[in-house]
Design an enzyme around this catalytic site. Structure first.
Site, mmCIF file in Angstrom:
data_model
loop_
_atom_site.group_PDB
_atom_site.id
_atom_site.type_symbol
_atom_site.label_atom_id
_atom_site.label_comp_id
_atom_site.label_asym_id
_atom_site.label_seq_id
_atom_site.Cartn_x
_atom_site.Cartn_y
_atom_site.Cartn_z
ATOM 1 N N CYS A 194 12.052 51.120 26.884
ATOM 2 C CA CYS A 194 12.741 50.097 26.116
ATOM 3 C C CYS A 194 11.689 49.060 25.752
ATOM 4 O O CYS A 194 10.517 49.371 25.647
ATOM 5 C CB CYS A 194 13.909 49.503 26.887
ATOM 6 S SG CYS A 194 13.429 48.658 28.408
ATOM 7 N N HIS A 229 17.689 37.603 27.341
ATOM 8 C CA HIS A 229 18.190 38.974 27.430
ATOM 9 C C HIS A 229 19.691 38.918 27.707
ATOM 10 O O HIS A 229 20.123 38.703 28.841
ATOM 11 C CB HIS A 229 17.454 39.715 28.555
ATOM 12 C CG HIS A 229 17.688 41.198 28.572
ATOM 13 N ND1 HIS A 229 18.889 41.760 28.911
ATOM 14 C CD2 HIS A 229 16.857 42.239 28.281
ATOM 15 C CE1 HIS A 229 18.802 43.076 28.858
ATOM 16 N NE2 HIS A 229 17.572 43.393 28.469
#
Length: 737
Positions: free
Chosen positions: A487, A656
């Site tokens: 990721c 995030h």
């Protein structure tokens, strides 16, 4: 040097195989569609009842014509992508995307220059002083007619940029844009300037070709030979249309009075005579000299070349080569589409293309000398040969002479191609070197590479391989690795046996942490992870499983002790820092309204253990994320669940939203900003569908972390509990070193 050049040409030739494979089918569709929807053809043979407008068959043929035209109209773009894929060493899908972007950028740049210079007017029309055919529509963009050559320029250039930069590592602040993400960026910048450059270069090429037309019309049979040679030589550059259309459609190709009307252009003269055929003893060979010769080398000559290439193919590759050459030959014979055959040897053996140009040019001249007058609508295939040659009768067209001349050309092509292919070992289809076998590196190879001191590049490569080797060992060897992915910050590995994973060895590679989830292993490297993933995949593809059996756990104990010692040293340094007063403090505010808490409470080990950085978490109660301070958006992740941010005071951050929200693939997120934009504190960064996120994500708890803290910086939580967006969340204290 010679071997290197031929090697490159061979790779280019192989890269053409993908787009070439579609051309025969496209050629058949286009040839059938254009031949049987031609109004003159339908009226001449009284087929209005079968092929006329509004009949089912006419509608089907129109669709076939449109589909074939779509492929040939966009052939430059198709070749741009095909060449980029074929020439890229790894990560080919990135090269393909970059080629598409670069192709559009180049043509948009050319379009802008044409508008600035006044060659394209404000209403979109083309200025009167521009030569016909030099400006065309490219995917809806008015640009210079560069043909397939324009696509090749893009494909080769993008592939070179891709192979040079797809593993590039950028400074930490820009590391998200490193690796494969950098390729479309550098391609965009490069082809902006390539487009501007081509605006100045290409018109000179076009004008020179157009000027040759005057020479052709005034030199009789030699002019016909010259016409044929020039037209065929221009095929790969896509400029043959610019050259031959004036001969077909304007007075450059001659004038003639037919049925009381003055007609201009070779093709127009033929069809005018066809409409008045009852009063024509023999169609004009002077008018048809610009295309009658095509039937000789398209129906007979090039199939002979195809047979030669098939016969010269390696036994084990004859079946594959035969399939490709047969489909290309059928397209050539039936519809006159020669590109599939010509491109199969054009770049791997340019000498063969030179032979094709000379032989084809001579065919035009011989047809003119023999008074052959067979017309065409699209190209010199069997369909047009039957309609405008055989059905018109030998008395009017002399079509019978095409057959003996064609047989001679079949033999010429066959024997000349066979001789040259064998003499110079040209890598035509079926004769390519078997270079797809991957080299298996041994430990001796690695040691030899480490010892090499020839160039810095070889040293860098050895270091990359050593890092990948260590990661592989830490994961239990190649045999234990099931899948490799990543990721934005984590190398995500699926292993067969989690017990074989050695965390200490993995941390020795520079990872800030290792997270275990069943058979999944997440190794935290930060934004440079895309390059590490690419190197690891290359390494795993080049080694055998047995290489890891003897030394997969070598020095593991020492590595573990080293990590423990490092952690102990860090703990002592942190305790020493706590006893001092900070020399400066930067306040970071909350980007959302909700419940604030210490980062250690994050429901994700990687965040909770501060592997990715230090900070705090906020569990949102409202679906709005705002800028925590004045600063700049560094990047927005592809899946929209997180973004990078740097404050004007120099603090690098990641916000995030939620845990494992990367799996949602952007659903539930509405990003309001883009990379590079400056925002003020409180400006909206993104909007959230909290109901959707709560229903589909493990948690909406949002880490707000500083990713690049210095050794003398420490996070101090200010608010623990309810907090509103814009209120102080934590402080970044800087201590004296």
């Amino acid at each position: 040097m010679k071997d290197k050049i031929f090697g490159v040409l061979q790779r280019v030739g192989r890269s053409f195989m993908l787009p070439i494979a579609i051309l025969p089918v496209a050629g058949l569709l286009l040839g059938l569609g254009s031949s049987f929807t031609n109004t003159t053809t339908i009226e001449t043979y009284g087929l209005q009842w079968l092929l006329g407008d509004k009949t089912i068959l006419h509608a089907l043929l129109v669709i076939m014509n449109a589909v074939g035209s779509a492929i040939f109209d966009n052939l430059p773009l198709i070749f741009a992508v095909g060449v980029a894929i074929g020439m890229a060493k790894k990560e080919k899908e990135v090269s393909a995307l970059s080629a598409v972007i670069a192709y559009f950028v180049m043509n948009v740049s050319i379009n802008a220059m044409l508008k600035i210079s006044g060659k394209i007017l404000a209403d979109g029309s083309i200025a009167k002083d521009v030569l016909d055919g030099t400006i065309t529509s490219v995917c809806g963009i008015q640009s210079l007619q560069m043909g397939v050559f324009g696509g090749i320029i893009v494909g080769l250039g993008v592939a070179a940029l891709h192979n040079r930069f797809y593993k590039i590592e950028l400074p930490n602040a820009l590391s998200f844009f490193g690796g494969t993400r950098f390729v479309p960026i550098i391609s965009t910048v490069a082809y902006l300037f390539v487009g501007i450059l081509m605006y100045f270069i290409w018109p000179t090429v076009q004008n020179g070709i157009y000027a040759l037309g005057g020479v052709v019309t005034g030199t009789g049979y030699f002019g016909t030979l010259l016409f044929g040679i020039i037209k065929r030589a221009l095929i790969p550059f896509g400029l043959h249309h610019v050259f031959y259309m004036p001969f077909w459609q304007t007075a450059v190709g001659g004038t003639m009075e037919v049925a009381g009307h003055m007609v201009e252009g070779g093709q127009n003269i033929f069809f005018a005579q066809l409409a008045d055929s009852a009063n024509i003893a023999h169609f004009s060979a002077d008018a048809t000299r610009y295309f009658s010769g095509e039937f000789i080398f398209m129906i007979f000559g090039l199939p002979g070349a195809a047979l030669a290439m098939y016969k010269c193919a390696k036994p084990e590759k004859k079946k594959q080569a035969g399939s490709l050459l047969l489909s290309a030959t059928l397209a050539c014979m039936f519809t006159g589409i020669t590109e599939p055959l010509e491109f199969s040897f054009l770049f791997v053996a340019p000498a063969l293309f030179a032979v094709q140009v000379v032989l084809a040019g001579s065919a035009y001249m011989i047809a003119h000398i023999l008074n052959i007058a067979v017309g065409l609508t699209f190209s010199g295939g069997l369909l047009d040969f039957f309609l405008f040659g055989i059905l018109q009768g030998n008395e009017k067209t002399s079509w019978l002479l095409v057959i003996p001349v064609g047989i001679v050309y079949f033999l010429l092509y066959y024997f000349i191609f066979s001789f040259l292919i064998k003499k110079f070992d040209f890598k035509t289809p079926g004769r390519e070197d078997d270079d797809t076998e991957t080299k298996l590196y041994t430990k001796a190879d690695v040691n030899a590479r480490k010892a090499a001191k020839d160039t810095k590049a070889s040293d860098d490569k050895a270091a990359v391989d050593e890092l990948s080797q260590t990661i592989s060992r830490g994961l239990g060897g190649k045999a234990n690795i099931s899948d490799v992915d990543c990721c934005a910050t984590r190398l995500r590995i699926t292993v067969i046996d989690p017990d074989k994973v050695n965390d200490a060895l993995l941390k020795s590679t520079g990872a800030s942490g290792v997270v275990h989830k069943g058979q999944g292993v997440q190794i935290i490297y930060g934004p440079r992870v895309t390059v590490i993933k690419s190197d690891l995949e290359d390494y795993l593809a080049s080694v055998t499983e047995e290489q890891f059996e003897d030394d997969a756990v070598e020095n593991n104990t020492a590595d573990a002790d080293e990590v423990k010692n490092e952690n102990a040293d860090e703990g002592k340094a942190q305790e020493a820092g706590d006893a001092k007063e900070p020399t400066s403090t930067v306040i970071i505010s909350s980007p959302m309204t909700g419940i604030a808490a210490d980062l250690s409470t994050a429901p994700d080990e990687a965040f909770a253990s501060k592997m990715m950085g230090d900070g705090a978490v906020v569990t949102p109660e409202e679906g709005v994320v705002v800028a925590p301070e004045d600063g700049t958006v560094l990047f927005v992740f592809d899946t929209k669940h997180a973004l990078g941010f740097t404050t004007d005071s120099g603090i690098g951050m990641i916000i995030h939203v939620g845990i494992d929200t990367v799996k949602l693939e952007g659903k539930g997120f509405d990003v309001q900003v883009e990379a590079g934009c400056h925002v003020n504190k409180g400006d909206v960064l993104m909007k959230l569908d909290l109901d959707y996120l709560k229903a589909n994500a493990p948690s909406v708890t949002t880490p707000v972390i500083c990713t690049e803290l210095k050794d003398n910086q420490k996070i101090r939580l200010i608010t623990d509990g309810p907090i509103k967006a814009g209120e102080p969340l934590y402080a970044v204290d800087t201590y004296e070193k």
